[in-house]
Design a protein around this motif. Structure first.
Motif, PDB file in Angstrom:
ATOM      1  N   GLN A   1       0.909  -1.143  -0.135  1.00 48.30           N
ATOM      2  CA  GLN A   1       0.199   0.174  -0.118  1.00 48.30           C
ATOM      3  C   GLN A   1       0.984   1.301   0.123  1.00 48.30           C
ATOM      4  O   GLN A   1       0.555   2.097  -0.638  1.00 48.30           O
TER       5      GLN A   1
ATOM      6  N   PHE B   1      -0.732   5.781  -7.056  1.00 46.34           N
ATOM      7  CA  PHE B   1      -1.685   4.931  -7.116  1.00 46.34           C
ATOM      8  C   PHE B   1      -2.680   5.053  -6.048  1.00 46.34           C
ATOM      9  O   PHE B   1      -2.253   4.735  -4.824  1.00 46.34           O
ATOM     10  N   SER B   2      -3.796   5.371  -6.029  1.00 45.69           N
ATOM     11  CA  SER B   2      -4.805   5.500  -4.670  1.00 45.69           C
ATOM     12  C   SER B   2      -5.285   4.077  -4.512  1.00 45.69           C
ATOM     13  O   SER B   2      -5.863   4.026  -3.259  1.00 45.69           O
ATOM     14  N   ASP B   3      -5.332   3.354  -5.442  1.00 42.90           N
ATOM     15  CA  ASP B   3      -5.904   2.106  -5.246  1.00 42.90           C
ATOM     16  C   ASP B   3      -4.865   0.743  -5.351  1.00 42.90           C
ATOM     17  O   ASP B   3      -4.521   0.699  -6.291  1.00 42.90           O
ATOM     18  N   PRO B   4      -4.414   0.300  -4.163  1.00 45.16           N
ATOM     19  CA  PRO B   4      -3.366  -0.863  -4.023  1.00 45.16           C
ATOM     20  C   PRO B   4      -3.844  -2.176  -4.895  1.00 45.16           C
ATOM     21  O   PRO B   4      -2.885  -2.828  -5.485  1.00 45.16           O
ATOM     22  N   LEU B   5      -5.099  -2.274  -5.124  1.00 47.19           N
ATOM     23  CA  LEU B   5      -5.573  -3.493  -6.006  1.00 47.19           C
ATOM     24  C   LEU B   5      -5.283  -3.002  -7.224  1.00 47.19           C
ATOM     25  O   LEU B   5      -4.738  -3.766  -8.135  1.00 47.19           O
ATOM     26  N   HIS B   6      -5.499  -1.924  -7.713  1.00 44.97           N
ATOM     27  CA  HIS B   6      -5.291  -1.768  -9.215  1.00 44.97           C
ATOM     28  C   HIS B   6      -3.762  -1.578  -9.555  1.00 44.97           C
ATOM     29  O   HIS B   6      -3.235  -2.146 -10.500  1.00 44.97           O
TER      30      HIS B   6
END
Length: 291
Positions: A254, A262-267
């Motif tokens: 994260q 990147f604000s979204d760790p999954l993306h």
């Protein structure tokens, strides 16, 4: 509104001026005109402006004298007819010849992006354009300055119209021959922005805005030079840097994602695996990134 000595100005004005006239037109949403300051200056022989950043976009027209303008790695000799602009996140240097000080008009606009009318006129941030005939252009700068000094209720609408005509005139003005390396300079300017600011920049649109072109034109610039698109290069810079963070320091997934924008760790994880062939969590789980 005329700016008299001692009146606070909305932007930083140089003290290296022998003679200056200035006016301010307040922001007007109805006319879609942001805060605008206009001026005419005669510089002192020692005139030197050197900034890493500036909150306004500033359009300059040189009417007399000589000097140099440096921006985006280019150094231009300037004199009567030189037209150029600079602004936020564009380090620049403007210097007057001590034996032949600059006389110039300027317009300053507070805007998040390069003013659209300016780029539509064929001007690009940090790029120099040499106009052959400036009589009409100079007259319009003078009219904007004079109207701004009046400060009447109709001033914002009149200045907005004059500003539009000014840029139409600049766009229609004949220019001296320009080098064919303009596209190469823009390409290298985009590369420089990616290299310096890849952790903050998220989209290709942001890069295009910074150099005053459309995203489509930006892609064509890159296509001429290499097979990778500007977005692909930006993504590669981000992910390679994130990989170094995970390998060499106490970074979890994260934190590494956030560090490269990147604000979204999954993306972030999906893009990391697609580009590098393994997940960032797999790298973290090996213990390499735990210090």
């Amino acid at each position: 509104m005329r700016l008299s000595p001692g009146t606070p100005a909305p932007l930083e004005l140089s003290k290296q001026i022998s003679k200056g006239r200035y006016s301010v037109v307040p922001a007007n949403a109805q006319e879609k005109l942001p805060l605008l300051c206009a001026g005419r200056e005669i510089t002192q022989p020692c005139y030197l402006i050197e900034r890493d950043d500036y909150p306004f976009w500033v359009l300059e027209l040189i009417t007399e004298g000589a000097g140099t303008f440096h921006c985006l790695g280019n150094n231009y000799a300037i004199g009567a007819g030189s037209c150029f602009f600079y602004g936020p996140r564009l380090p620049h240097r403007l210097c007057s010849d001590a034996a032949n000080p600059l006389h110039k008009y300027f317009i300053a606009i507070r805007s998040g992006k390069p003013p659209k009318l300016w780029t539509q006129a064929g001007l690009l941030p940090g790029q120099h354009r040499q106009l052959r005939h400036t009589t009409a252009v100079r007259a319009l700068f003078e009219q904007i300055l004079e109207e701004g000094e009046q400060g009447g209720s109709e001033t914002p609408a009149i200045v907005a119209a004059l500003h539009h005509v000014l840029l139409l005139k600049i766009g229609a003005s004949e220019t001296t021959s320009m080098p064919h390396s303009d596209s190469a300079r823009l390409y290298h300017a985009a590369l420089d922005i990616i290299d310096r600011e890849f952790t903050q920049i998220v989209t290709q649109q942001e890069i295009a805005d910074r150099i005053g072109v459309t995203p489509e034109y930006l892609c064509r610039l890159f296509k001429r030079q290499q097979s990778i698109s500007p977005y692909q290069l930006l993504l590669r810079r981000k992910l390679n840097h994130a990989e170094r963070l995970l390998r060499n320091g106490p970074w979890n997934v994260q934190a590494a994602a956030g560090a490269v924008g990147f604000s979204d760790p999954l993306h972030f994880s999906r893009m990391f695996k697609r580009q590098l062939g393994y997940t960032p969590s797999a790298l973290w789980e090996t213990g390499e990134g735990r210090g």
